[in-house]
Design an enzyme around this catalytic site. Structure first.
Site, PDB file in Angstrom:
ATOM      1  N   ARG A   1       0.884  -1.179   0.000  1.00  0.00           N
ATOM      2  CA  ARG A   1       0.000   0.000   0.000  1.00  0.00           C
ATOM      3  C   ARG A   1       0.912   1.216   0.000  1.00  0.00           C
ATOM      4  O   ARG A   1       1.757   1.359   0.884  1.00  0.00           O
ATOM      5  CB  ARG A   1      -0.860  -0.036   1.259  1.00  0.00           C
TER       6      ARG A   1
ATOM      7  N   SER B   1     -12.555  -4.346  -0.516  1.00  0.00           N
ATOM      8  CA  SER B   1     -12.875  -3.772   0.793  1.00  0.00           C
ATOM      9  C   SER B   1     -14.363  -3.509   0.915  1.00  0.00           C
ATOM     10  O   SER B   1     -14.984  -2.981  -0.010  1.00  0.00           O
ATOM     11  CB  SER B   1     -12.151  -2.434   0.977  1.00  0.00           C
TER      12      SER B   1
ATOM     13  N   LYS C   1      -5.748   4.955   8.352  1.00  0.00           N
ATOM     14  CA  LYS C   1      -6.488   5.377   7.173  1.00  0.00           C
ATOM     15  C   LYS C   1      -7.005   6.796   7.391  1.00  0.00           C
ATOM     16  O   LYS C   1      -7.631   7.062   8.422  1.00  0.00           O
ATOM     17  CB  LYS C   1      -7.648   4.421   6.928  1.00  0.00           C
TER      18      LYS C   1
HETATM   19  N1  TZP Z   1      -9.074  -0.109   5.625  1.00  0.00           N
HETATM   20  C1  TZP Z   1      -9.908  -0.161   6.662  1.00  0.00           C
HETATM   21  S1  TZP Z   1      -9.100   0.149   8.110  1.00  0.00           S
HETATM   22  C2  TZP Z   1      -7.611   0.347   7.321  1.00  0.00           C
HETATM   23  C3  TZP Z   1      -7.779   0.174   5.975  1.00  0.00           C
HETATM   24  C4  TZP Z   1      -6.737   0.289   4.956  1.00  0.00           C
HETATM   25  C5  TZP Z   1      -6.348   0.685   8.034  1.00  0.00           C
HETATM   26  C6  TZP Z   1      -5.843  -0.457   8.860  1.00  0.00           C
HETATM   27  O1  TZP Z   1      -4.632  -0.108   9.458  1.00  0.00           O
HETATM   28  P1  TZP Z   1      -4.281  -0.472  10.970  1.00  0.00           P
HETATM   29  O2  TZP Z   1      -3.036   0.300  11.259  1.00  0.00           O
HETATM   30  O3  TZP Z   1      -4.027  -1.967  11.009  1.00  0.00           O
HETATM   31  O4  TZP Z   1      -5.449  -0.047  11.798  1.00  0.00           O
END
Ligand code: TZP
Ligand code: MG
Length: 213
Positions: free
Chosen positions: A42, A111, A140
């Site tokens: 990502r 997603s 995010k």
């Molecule tokens: N999509 C939903 S939550 C998220 C994404 C890309 C972020 C997840 O990152 P983390 O640091 O594991 O909470």
């Protein structure tokens, strides 16, 4: 056809902005040695040329380690880099387009953030459905509403594809995520904030499988 790891699996998402100077290829290798069999790249801040370079580097490292590498958001970059697949959001290119471009052997993930989106995913040619954020996340920007463990259970019950939980997953709550029925746990910050990526991945794998150290 590359198959997803056996459940419950750890799904590290390597966010290029959170590597803190650690080389991407070394990081992918460390996560693989720690027991991850599926890794996502990502990199929302990279320019396209840098992203393509990073994706090629990540794919090469994943190949050496014998793990699958998916690219977030970008079907074109996934194809260019020869990635094993792509992970798409609700507002990205459609899974059917990814399937057409990458072929039947690619892994396509989608997603979702609501039960309605989970239901809609049933009609899409996807190999797994991600659902979240299960817990609050700071990774995010502008995240969707937290879904929580109870909605995760409901999503599991009405989704026939492998379901990957995402958002705020830590060593402290990963067992609950697996107990709620998630087939996989996608993790960003709780892995990338660790000094030792291999050890962190290994600890997550142990907790998900119900045998923490
Ligand atoms: N999509 C939903 S939550 C998220 C994404 C890309 C972020 C997840 O990152 P983390 O640091 O594991 O909470
Ligand atoms: Mg996206």
């Amino acid at each position: 056809v590359p198959s997803l790891p056996a459940a419950p699996f750890l799904y590290p998402i390597v966010d290029a902005a959170l590597l803190g100077g650690r080389p991407l290829d070394v990081s992918v290798g460390a996560l693989a040695r720690g027991g991850a069999a599926l890794v996502q790249l990502r990199a929302k801040q990279l320019a396209d040329d840098e992203l393509a370079r990073a994706a090629r580097e990540a794919v090469a490292a994943a190949r050496r380690a014998g793990v699958l590498l998916l690219v977030n958001d970008r079907l074109d970059v996934a194809r260019i880099a020869g990635a094993d697949g792509v992970h798409l959001g609700q507002r990205d290119l459609r899974p059917s387009d990814a399937r057409r471009v990458l072929g039947g052997d690619a892994v396509v993930g989608l997603s979702t953030h609501t039960l309605e989106q989970v239901d809609a995913a049933a009609g899409e040619p996807v190999d797994y459905v991600a659902f979240g954020p299960v817990f609050p996340t700071r990774t995010k920007s502008d995240p969707d509403a937290v879904v929580g463990l109870e909605l995760l259970r409901q999503a599991r019950a009405r989704c026939r594809r492998p379901l990957v939980a995402i958002g705020g997953i830590t060593l402290a709550n990963a067992a609950a995520v697996a107990a709620a029925g998630a087939d996989g746990a996608a993790v960003i910050s709780a892995l990338l904030s660790a000094a030792d990526l291999e050890a962190a991945a290994r600890a997550f794998v142990a907790v998900l499988r119900g045998r923490p150290d």
